[in-house]
Enzyme design. Structure first.
Site, PDB file in Angstrom:
ATOM      1  N   CYS A   1      -4.902  -3.559   3.522  1.00 48.07           N
ATOM      2  CA  CYS A   1      -4.586  -3.137   4.886  1.00 48.07           C
ATOM      3  C   CYS A   1      -5.757  -3.298   5.861  1.00 48.07           C
ATOM      4  O   CYS A   1      -6.023  -4.393   6.325  1.00 48.07           O
ATOM      5  CB  CYS A   1      -4.061  -1.698   4.859  1.00 48.07           C
TER       6      CYS A   1
ATOM      7  N   GLU B   1       0.845  -1.189   0.000  1.00 50.97           N
ATOM      8  CA  GLU B   1       0.000   0.000   0.000  1.00 50.97           C
ATOM      9  C   GLU B   1       0.890   1.253   0.000  1.00 50.97           C
ATOM     10  O   GLU B   1       1.932   1.284   0.640  1.00 50.97           O
ATOM     11  CB  GLU B   1      -0.886  -0.013   1.253  1.00 50.97           C
TER      12      GLU B   1
ATOM     13  N   LYS C   1      -9.959   0.540  -2.226  1.00 52.07           N
ATOM     14  CA  LYS C   1     -10.005   0.176  -0.810  1.00 52.07           C
ATOM     15  C   LYS C   1     -11.365   0.511  -0.207  1.00 52.07           C
ATOM     16  O   LYS C   1     -11.846   1.644  -0.318  1.00 52.07           O
ATOM     17  CB  LYS C   1      -8.903   0.926  -0.059  1.00 52.07           C
TER      18      LYS C   1
END
Length: 272
Positions: free
Chosen positions: A156, A41, A114
């Protein structure tokens, strides 16, 4: 079997320097035999503040970072999972944290934005994060067919939501790639625990490239990029600094584990 790699970096606010470092590590991973390479990321930019990514955002399909991913994938004839990069969304004051996937011909084959945003105060620290101040959340999961099996993407903070991974499992995911920038504090507590749990729960391979080291903005990330098999075995781990991990994705092993331990077929409750 196909060898896959996860790149670990300690990215800075300098995009050009980060891209040079990323290419160097990709080249090393390819030299070791990797056919797919996943970046962490924010691989191209870890800004001094959250708004730096807004100033560096690119229009979908055009920009220095997207051009880098396209040309590098083609140059090294490797599939690249491009961590996340800032792509313009509907709100001019925010970006989408987009993970772009390119095949070995340099063709973009998929994009994942995301979904879960890191808005937290890390317990027992002064660390406060508000990704929603600068990022516009996505609302769709992604699972695609690749030469390495059915591949899903999570980024994440997505890792903390098992139902999100279960949805990808229901879509046939055999490998889930998790580009991340886990903090040192939360990483030490939960990184490996969560990754191995997601692998075991879904009987899938997990490829987890992470940021790992000290950053110019004062942030410290946990590293420990790793690849995990469907039984929860850590096949390779790189603790800190820049480098990569690699391992074979053995589809026959995955099929054998799922057949002999058919947890996924025993489920009684399903995601909507």
């Amino acid at each position: 079997m196909s060898k896959c790699a996860a790149i670990q970096m300690a990215s800075s606010p300098n995009i050009s320097a980060n891209l040079l470092e990323a290419e160097k590590l990709i080249a090393e991973a390819v030299k070791s035999g990797a056919k797919l390479v996943a970046l962490p990321e924010n691989f191209a930019l870890m800004g001094n503040n959250e708004l730096d990514k807004v100033h560096a955002k690119e229009v979908d399909g055009l920009g220095i970072i997207q051009n880098f991913l396209e040309t590098t994938a083609k140059k090294y004839a490797v599939w690249i999972v491009g961590g996340t990069i800032p792509i313009a969304g509907t709100d001019e004051h925010k970006v989408r944290a987009a993970c772009l996937i390119y095949n070995h011909l340099g063709q973009r084959v998929a994009r994942y934005d995301k979904v879960h945003l890191f808005d937290v105060h890390v317990p027992n620290t002064n660390e406060i994060y508000r990704e929603s101040d600068s990022i516009e959340a996505g609302n769709q999961s992604l699972v695609i067919d690749t030469p390495f099996g059915r591949v899903g993407i999570a980024v994440c903070y997505d890792l903390r939501f098992p139902e999100f991974f279960r949805k990808m499992s229901e879509q046939g995911a055999e490998v889930i790639i998790v580009p991340s920038a886990f903090t040192a504090e939360t990483g030490a507590a939960h990184w490996e625990l969560l990754l191995r749990a997601r692998a075991v729960e879904n009987l899938c391979y997990i490829i987890a490239p992470n940021q790992g080291g000290f950053h110019k903005n004062g942030r410290r990330t946990y590293g420990h990029s790793m690849i995990i098999d469907p039984w929860g075995v850590v096949l390779d781990c790189y603790k800190t600094g820049s480098g990569f991990v690699s391992a074979e994705i053995d589809h026959e092993r995955l099929v054998k584990v799922r057949a002999g331990f058919p947890v996924l077929t025993h489920r009684l409750f399903f995601c909507e």
